[in-house]
Design an enzyme around this catalytic site. Sequence first.
Site, PDB file in Angstrom:
ATOM      1  CE  LYS A   1      -3.975  -2.242   2.210  1.00  0.00           C
ATOM      2  NZ  LYS A   1      -4.968  -2.170   3.332  1.00  0.00           N
TER       3      LYS A   1
ATOM      4  CE1 TYR B   1      -9.291  -2.898   0.104  1.00  0.00           C
ATOM      5  CE2 TYR B   1      -8.367  -1.016  -1.043  1.00  0.00           C
ATOM      6  CZ  TYR B   1      -8.203  -2.144  -0.254  1.00  0.00           C
ATOM      7  OH  TYR B   1      -6.951  -2.510   0.175  1.00  0.00           O
TER       8      TYR B   1
ATOM      9  CG  ASN C   1      -3.748  -2.441   6.821  1.00  0.00           C
ATOM     10  OD1 ASN C   1      -3.582  -2.009   5.683  1.00  0.00           O
ATOM     11  ND2 ASN C   1      -4.791  -3.177   7.164  1.00  0.00           N
TER      12      ASN C   1
ATOM     13  CG  HIS D   1      -5.293  -6.212  -0.568  1.00  0.00           C
ATOM     14  ND1 HIS D   1      -6.542  -6.097  -0.012  1.00  0.00           N
ATOM     15  CD2 HIS D   1      -5.389  -7.175  -1.533  1.00  0.00           C
ATOM     16  CE1 HIS D   1      -7.363  -6.947  -0.627  1.00  0.00           C
ATOM     17  NE2 HIS D   1      -6.687  -7.612  -1.550  1.00  0.00           N
TER      18      HIS D   1
ATOM     19  CD  GLU E   1      -8.912  -9.098  -3.869  1.00  0.00           C
ATOM     20  OE1 GLU E   1      -9.864  -8.846  -3.113  1.00  0.00           O
ATOM     21  OE2 GLU E   1      -7.754  -9.325  -3.464  1.00  0.00           O
TER      22      GLU E   1
HETATM   23  P1  ADP Z   1      -8.065  -6.823   5.395  1.00  0.00           P
HETATM   24  O1  ADP Z   1      -7.220  -5.853   4.572  1.00  0.00           O
HETATM   25  O2  ADP Z   1      -7.296  -7.362   6.585  1.00  0.00           O
HETATM   26  O3  ADP Z   1      -8.703  -7.901   4.568  1.00  0.00           O
HETATM   27  P2  ADP Z   1     -10.700  -5.563   5.495  1.00  0.00           P
HETATM   28  O4  ADP Z   1     -10.985  -6.283   4.209  1.00  0.00           O
HETATM   29  O5  ADP Z   1     -11.656  -5.704   6.609  1.00  0.00           O
HETATM   30  O6  ADP Z   1      -9.248  -5.944   6.049  1.00  0.00           O
HETATM   31  O7  ADP Z   1     -10.553  -3.999   5.197  1.00  0.00           O
HETATM   32  C1  ADP Z   1      -9.901  -3.533   4.034  1.00  0.00           C
HETATM   33  C2  ADP Z   1      -8.993  -2.392   4.415  1.00  0.00           C
HETATM   34  O8  ADP Z   1      -9.772  -1.305   4.878  1.00  0.00           O
HETATM   35  C3  ADP Z   1      -8.029  -2.679   5.569  1.00  0.00           C
HETATM   36  O9  ADP Z   1      -6.861  -3.373   5.175  1.00  0.00           O
HETATM   37  C4  ADP Z   1      -7.726  -1.275   6.063  1.00  0.00           C
HETATM   38  O10 ADP Z   1      -6.771  -0.616   5.230  1.00  0.00           O
HETATM   39  C5  ADP Z   1      -9.079  -0.596   5.900  1.00  0.00           C
HETATM   40  N1  ADP Z   1      -9.869  -0.686   7.142  1.00  0.00           N
HETATM   41  C6  ADP Z   1     -10.527  -1.758   7.624  1.00  0.00           C
HETATM   42  N2  ADP Z   1     -11.154  -1.488   8.781  1.00  0.00           N
HETATM   43  C7  ADP Z   1     -10.884  -0.182   9.042  1.00  0.00           C
HETATM   44  C8  ADP Z   1     -11.227   0.709  10.099  1.00  0.00           C
HETATM   45  N3  ADP Z   1     -12.015   0.317  11.115  1.00  0.00           N
HETATM   46  N4  ADP Z   1     -10.764   1.972  10.034  1.00  0.00           N
HETATM   47  C9  ADP Z   1      -9.986   2.386   9.009  1.00  0.00           C
HETATM   48  N5  ADP Z   1      -9.617   1.601   7.976  1.00  0.00           N
HETATM   49  C10 ADP Z   1     -10.050   0.333   7.990  1.00  0.00           C
HETATM   50 MG    MG Z   2     -10.147  -7.830   3.114  1.00  0.00          MG
END
Ligand code: ADP
Ligand code: MG
Length: 143
Positions: free
Chosen positions: A11, A51, A114, A117, A128
């Site tokens: 990212k 997304y 974070n 992805h 994807e």
């Molecule tokens: P992952 O990436 O672990 O699969 P999700 O699919 O739930 O997580 O969410 C996609 C992305 O959205 C996350 O990697 C993060 O960058 C962002 N995200 C998820 N939950 C939150 C939150 N509560 N606040 C801010 N950003 C979030």
């Molecule tokens: Mg996810």
Amino acid sequence: MAIERTLAILKPDCVRKNLIGKVVAHIQEAGFTVRAMKLVQLSRAEAEGFYAVHKDRPFFGELVDFMTSGPCVPIVLEKENAVADYRTLIGATDPAEAEEGTIRKLYADNKGQNIVHGSDSVENGRLESNYYFPEFEIINNAG
Ligand code: ADP
Ligand code: MG
């Protein structure tokens, strides 16, 4: 176990922190093969499309802002059991909850920013991967 494909994205925070090499090394040392990789600047429409499953979540606008805040690096990975093993390698969405030694625990600042992805199913690993790379750009005889 079957050979699977999964999509990683380094990212914009990963790119800004000059962590591309460290994170790719971590992924390769865990046994994943790189099948496609490039640096891209996502448009808002491209980030929203990728997304779309999260479009009604309260963090959607913040997520699109972040993913368009600079270039990112989509990478198609292959390995036996790639989808689950890559999710284990990166750790929980929130780095505060991620296991020691995972990519997010090592490098991520918070739940939104974070570092990486990862696809969440075999089907999404394929869909994807093709969001960023047409099939002819995914190299099947590498490594
Ligand atoms: P992952 O990436 O672990 O699969 P999700 O699919 O739930 O997580 O969410 C996609 C992305 O959205 C996350 O990697 C993060 O960058 C962002 N995200 C998820 N939950 C939150 C939150 N509560 N606040 C801010 N950003 C979030
Ligand atoms: Mg996810």
